[in-house]
Design an enzyme around this catalytic site. Structure first.
Site, PDB file in Angstrom:
ATOM      1  N   GLU A   1      -0.948  -1.402  -5.005  1.00  0.00           N
ATOM      2  CA  GLU A   1      -2.158  -0.615  -5.252  1.00  0.00           C
ATOM      3  C   GLU A   1      -1.872   0.405  -6.333  1.00  0.00           C
ATOM      4  OE1 GLU A   1      -5.413   0.652  -2.312  1.00  0.00           O
ATOM      5  OE2 GLU A   1      -4.068   2.379  -2.445  1.00  0.00           O
TER       6      GLU A   1
ATOM      7  N   ASP B   1      -2.855   1.198   7.025  1.00  0.00           N
ATOM      8  CA  ASP B   1      -1.932   0.900   5.918  1.00  0.00           C
ATOM      9  C   ASP B   1      -1.488  -0.563   5.962  1.00  0.00           C
ATOM     10  OD1 ASP B   1      -1.336   3.921   5.135  1.00  0.00           O
ATOM     11  OD2 ASP B   1      -1.171   3.715   7.314  1.00  0.00           O
TER      12      ASP B   1
ATOM     13  N   ASP C   1       0.884  -1.166   0.000  1.00  0.00           N
ATOM     14  CA  ASP C   1       0.000   0.000   0.000  1.00  0.00           C
ATOM     15  C   ASP C   1       0.922   1.215   0.000  1.00  0.00           C
ATOM     16  OD1 ASP C   1      -2.253   1.658   0.205  1.00  0.00           O
ATOM     17  OD2 ASP C   1      -2.156   1.636   2.397  1.00  0.00           O
TER      18      ASP C   1
END
Length: 180
Positions: free
Chosen positions: A67, A140, A7
């Site tokens: 991501e 996160d 992430d």
């Protein structure tokens, strides 16, 4: 298959590692790499890149799930995410590891069944899927694991190996054998 989920973020970068066989996933590791907002940009990038590279060396993933950068209203935030994403892509390429990009809505839909789920819902499902005692914190960390889970459950998760050279496939097979 061992998957490193990332992430990306300049202040907090979630790093999650799972082992997956079919729909069964198991937690290997989770961490959040951090850099201070008052540090020079090059130091912040170096700090996060070093952490990602260390995770690759330590966990020897078969794939990296990242991501995808998406449009936000905050240009500074988008730039930080894009810079970290570039560093992750570079580290994966340097180690012969295939990368797949997953959108936030794709990740949410994979783990919760709803592409507009909030962070609390994603965290709760990551906890449930991985049979954890609590939701990984901060968000996160849970997001990185959700990205890895999404990749494990994606139809694309089998494709990266086909894109590798024979030498890279042999290296990955040897790495998997050494983890047993």
């Amino acid at each position: 298959m061992r998957i490193l989920g990332i992430d990306p973020g300049l202040t907090r970068c979630g790093v999650g590692v799972v082992d997956a066989e079919g729909r069964a996933v198991r937690l290997v590791a989770v961490d959040v790499l951090r850099s201070a907002a008052d540090e020079p940009l090059e130091q912040r990038l170096h700090r996060i890149a070093s952490g990602v590279e260390a995770a690759i060396v330590e966990h020897r993933p078969d794939a990296v799930a990242l991501e995808r950068v998406f449009a936000q209203h905050n240009v500074r935030s988008v730039m930080g995410v894009a810079q970290i994403s570039g560093l992750v892509l570079r580290a994966a390429a340097a180690n012969g590891i295939a990368v797949e990009l997953h959108t936030p809505s794709e990740v949410k839909a994979a783990v919760t069944g709803y592409g507009q789920a909030d962070k609390r819902q994603v965290g709760a499902m990551v906890q449930r899927i991985l049979a954890l005692e609590s939701v990984p914190k901060p968000a996160d960390a849970a997001d990185a694991l959700a990205i890895a889970i999404c990749h494990a459950w994606s139809a694309r998760s089998a494709a990266p190996t086909a894109a590798l050279t024979p030498a890279q496939r042999a290296w990955q097979a040897a790495e998997r054998a050494s983890r047993r």
